[in-house]
Design an enzyme around this catalytic site. Structure first.
Site, PDB file in Angstrom:
ATOM      1  N   HIS A 110     -17.514  20.389 -30.358  1.00  0.00           N
ATOM      2  CA  HIS A 110     -18.787  20.751 -29.733  1.00  0.00           C
ATOM      3  C   HIS A 110     -19.215  19.728 -28.675  1.00  0.00           C
ATOM      4  O   HIS A 110     -19.729  20.101 -27.620  1.00  0.00           O
ATOM      5  CB  HIS A 110     -19.875  20.873 -30.802  1.00  0.00           C
ATOM      6  CG  HIS A 110     -19.794  22.138 -31.587  1.00  0.00           C
ATOM      7  ND1 HIS A 110     -20.685  22.448 -32.596  1.00  0.00           N
ATOM      8  CD2 HIS A 110     -18.917  23.172 -31.532  1.00  0.00           C
ATOM      9  CE1 HIS A 110     -20.372  23.633 -33.102  1.00  0.00           C
ATOM     10  NE2 HIS A 110     -19.300  24.080 -32.475  1.00  0.00           N
ATOM     11  N   TYR A 116     -28.058  26.125 -31.306  1.00  0.00           N
ATOM     12  CA  TYR A 116     -28.002  26.383 -32.752  1.00  0.00           C
ATOM     13  C   TYR A 116     -29.077  27.383 -33.168  1.00  0.00           C
ATOM     14  O   TYR A 116     -28.879  28.182 -34.085  1.00  0.00           O
ATOM     15  CB  TYR A 116     -28.157  25.074 -33.529  1.00  0.00           C
ATOM     16  CG  TYR A 116     -26.869  24.296 -33.630  1.00  0.00           C
ATOM     17  CD1 TYR A 116     -25.915  24.606 -34.603  1.00  0.00           C
ATOM     18  CD2 TYR A 116     -26.591  23.257 -32.748  1.00  0.00           C
ATOM     19  CE1 TYR A 116     -24.737  23.897 -34.699  1.00  0.00           C
ATOM     20  CE2 TYR A 116     -25.406  22.547 -32.831  1.00  0.00           C
ATOM     21  CZ  TYR A 116     -24.478  22.874 -33.806  1.00  0.00           C
ATOM     22  OH  TYR A 116     -23.304  22.175 -33.888  1.00  0.00           O
ATOM     23  N   GLU A 132     -23.716  15.412 -33.978  1.00  0.00           N
ATOM     24  CA  GLU A 132     -23.341  15.495 -32.566  1.00  0.00           C
ATOM     25  C   GLU A 132     -24.175  14.558 -31.705  1.00  0.00           C
ATOM     26  O   GLU A 132     -23.679  14.041 -30.684  1.00  0.00           O
ATOM     27  CB  GLU A 132     -23.448  16.945 -32.095  1.00  0.00           C
ATOM     28  CG  GLU A 132     -22.337  17.816 -32.684  1.00  0.00           C
ATOM     29  CD  GLU A 132     -22.619  19.293 -32.632  1.00  0.00           C
ATOM     30  OE1 GLU A 132     -23.451  19.720 -31.800  1.00  0.00           O
ATOM     31  OE2 GLU A 132     -22.019  20.038 -33.430  1.00  0.00           O
ATOM     32  N   GLN A 156      -9.153  23.509 -24.427  1.00  0.00           N
ATOM     33  CA  GLN A 156      -8.810  22.139 -24.750  1.00  0.00           C
ATOM     34  C   GLN A 156      -7.317  21.918 -24.474  1.00  0.00           C
ATOM     35  O   GLN A 156      -6.478  22.735 -24.881  1.00  0.00           O
ATOM     36  CB  GLN A 156      -9.104  21.813 -26.221  1.00  0.00           C
ATOM     37  CG  GLN A 156     -10.580  21.640 -26.536  1.00  0.00           C
ATOM     38  CD  GLN A 156     -11.364  22.938 -26.509  1.00  0.00           C
ATOM     39  OE1 GLN A 156     -10.938  23.933 -27.094  1.00  0.00           O
ATOM     40  NE2 GLN A 156     -12.499  22.939 -25.838  1.00  0.00           N
ATOM     41  N   SER A 179      -4.386  18.701 -24.608  1.00  0.00           N
ATOM     42  CA  SER A 179      -4.079  17.315 -24.971  1.00  0.00           C
ATOM     43  C   SER A 179      -3.721  16.514 -23.735  1.00  0.00           C
ATOM     44  O   SER A 179      -3.060  17.010 -22.814  1.00  0.00           O
ATOM     45  CB  SER A 179      -2.899  17.272 -25.950  1.00  0.00           C
ATOM     46  OG  SER A 179      -3.197  17.938 -27.157  1.00  0.00           O
ATOM     47  N   GLY A 207       3.372  21.804 -28.167  1.00  0.00           N
ATOM     48  CA  GLY A 207       2.785  20.810 -29.069  1.00  0.00           C
ATOM     49  C   GLY A 207       3.308  19.409 -28.829  1.00  0.00           C
ATOM     50  O   GLY A 207       2.824  18.451 -29.442  1.00  0.00           O
ATOM     51  N   LEU A 208       4.267  19.273 -27.915  1.00  0.00           N
ATOM     52  CA  LEU A 208       4.784  17.940 -27.592  1.00  0.00           C
ATOM     53  C   LEU A 208       3.808  17.107 -26.756  1.00  0.00           C
ATOM     54  O   LEU A 208       3.977  15.898 -26.622  1.00  0.00           O
ATOM     55  CB  LEU A 208       6.128  18.031 -26.867  1.00  0.00           C
ATOM     56  CG  LEU A 208       6.288  18.823 -25.563  1.00  0.00           C
ATOM     57  CD1 LEU A 208       5.547  18.264 -24.384  1.00  0.00           C
ATOM     58  CD2 LEU A 208       7.768  18.941 -25.230  1.00  0.00           C
ATOM     59  N   THR A 209       2.771  17.747 -26.176  1.00  0.00           N
ATOM     60  CA  THR A 209       1.929  17.019 -25.221  1.00  0.00           C
ATOM     61  C   THR A 209       1.226  15.795 -25.818  1.00  0.00           C
ATOM     62  O   THR A 209       1.278  14.721 -25.214  1.00  0.00           O
ATOM     63  CB  THR A 209       0.917  17.956 -24.532  1.00  0.00           C
ATOM     64  OG1 THR A 209       0.204  18.706 -25.513  1.00  0.00           O
ATOM     65  CG2 THR A 209       1.645  18.917 -23.609  1.00  0.00           C
TER      66      THR A 209
END
Length: 403
Positions: free
Chosen positions: A84, A94, A136, A206, A208, A276-278
């Site tokens: 978030h 919220y 947060e 998102q 990586s 997923g190697l990033t």
């Protein structure tokens, strides 16, 4: 919440187990009807493929099941709060979610949702919301205190684009304002906020960070996903792949709980599938730049050599670095005559390299699709690796809880 209200919440657990996804599907539809602007914040790909509604249904059920002591969920809540923060979620949002959720419960459950039950769920939701808002707030404050960091979105210029495989490109992102950028832990991600013409919406994703920290730029390496029909999944990566050097995109400051432990000297075992190697690249480069290189074993799996990003760089590094050992699994071999011990045909099978990966005091990091993570986690447990030494990063909404 009073004890009676908690009992009312627990009484709704059977409904949540049997019809939780019906509720969350209705909730998202209702919320976007009344607040269409929120489509610019939510990942519409995960809305289309159902992962977001499943994740929310699981979260609501877990909260109900642990209503007597929500503190047991703090690890999960911190992960959500971190995401978030990277999406610039604000307290007023919220209230919107709470209003729509309670209305959805009333409309989906019908007469069984008595005023007393709705009142109990309202109290439960706002207690949870306050926990998240407070958590947060701390994350925003911690982030703002870091040199070169920022909250919200900041413009970065794509100054360099490189092809890493037949489907993965790297993007080198430099701050448009020329000011300092903040450091990060190897394994963390940034959120990208980009306009997708096909949807007519801004969309967050998102990615990586795929290199060690460099004070001049961030690097992400993105696989071009292929969406099916009208499914928005893949549209952000497609949009990114259509960008040119000199284009500007907005990103958030680095975030994420999946990263190397600071100052740890434990050996590393990196296990990745596909793109997923990033985050593993970031870990590997950081280790390369360290004064004392930690023993590292990297097990990677992908379809074939043509989609194996960074292969040449990793091969070159392994020739030089005595501390690095790699095992690569290809679903199919381009060269069946290849008799290298490090190239293995088939899906990743940790038992085939168990002598190399079972290092004393090693930390195991897994990144890839949900099925991949579950399979490798189970394999490590079967090899008697303690679960507290296993860390994983799942693509998209968090649907698995293994530790």
């Amino acid at each position: 919440m009073n004890p009676h209200q908690k009992e009312l919440i627990k009484a709704t657990i059977p409904i949540l187990r049997s019809s939780g996804e019906d509720l969350t599907t209705y909730f998202y539809s209702r919320m976007f009807q009344y607040h269409p602007d929120l489509k610019n914040i939510f990942n519409m790909g995960n809305q289309a493929n159902g992962r977001q509604k499943s994740a929310l249904a699981n979260a609501v059920l877990a909260y109900a099941e642990n209503i007597d002591d929500p503190s047991v969920l703090i690890g999960v809540l911190k992960g959500i709060g971190t995401k978030h923060r990277s999406l610039n979620i604000q307290p007023e949002q919220y209230k919107i979610v709470g209003t729509q959720l309670i209305a959805s419960i009333a409309e989906v459950v019908g007469e069984a949702a008595t005023p007393e039950i709705l009142e109990a769920w309202t109290a439960a939701y706002y207690e949870l919301a306050q926990i998240m808002i407070d958590l947060e707030k701390e994350l925003y404050q911690e982030n703002a205190a870091k040199p070169g960091s920022w909250n919200g979105w900041r413009n970065f210029v794509i100054k360099k684009i490189t092809d890493e495989s037949s489907e993965i490109k790297s993007f080198y992102l430099y701050p448009e304002d020329g000011k300092e950028i903040t450091n990060f832990y190897p394994g963390q991600f940034i959120s990208v906020h980009i306009f997708v013409p096909e949807l007519g919406l801004l969309q967050p994703r998102q990615y990586s960070l795929s290199s060690a920290f460099n004070p001049e730029f961030y690097r992400i390496s993105v696989k071009k996903e292929i969406g099916i029909g009208s499914n928005p999944s893949g549209l952000v990566s497609k949009t990114l792949h259509s960008k040119s050097e000199g284009d500007v995109i907005s990103i958030s400051a680095p975030a994420g709980l999946f990263h190397l432990e600071k100052d740890s000297e434990n050996p590393l075992v990196l296990i990745s599938g596909g793109v997923g190697l990033t985050p593993m690249l970031s870990m590997l480069e950081t280790n390369l730049n360290a004064i004392q290189n930690k023993k590292t074993v990297w097990v990677h799996g992908c379809r074939n050599e043509s989609v194996h990003a960074f292969k040449d760089q990793i091969d070159a590094l392994q020739q030089e670095a005595k501390w690095l050992e790699t095992f690569t699994f290809y679903d199919s071999l381009d060269n069946p005559e290849d008799d290298s011990n490090q190239i293995i045909e088939g899906r990743v099978d940790l038992h085939k390299c168990k002598e190399a990966i079972l290092l004393d005091n090693a930390r195991f990091y897994i990144c890839g699709p949900e099925v991949f993570i579950k399979a490798q986690y189970e394999a490590l447990i079967n090899l008697n690796v303690h679960q507290e030494n296993i860390f994983y990063e799942e693509f998209g909404p968090q649907l698995i809880h293994l530790n």
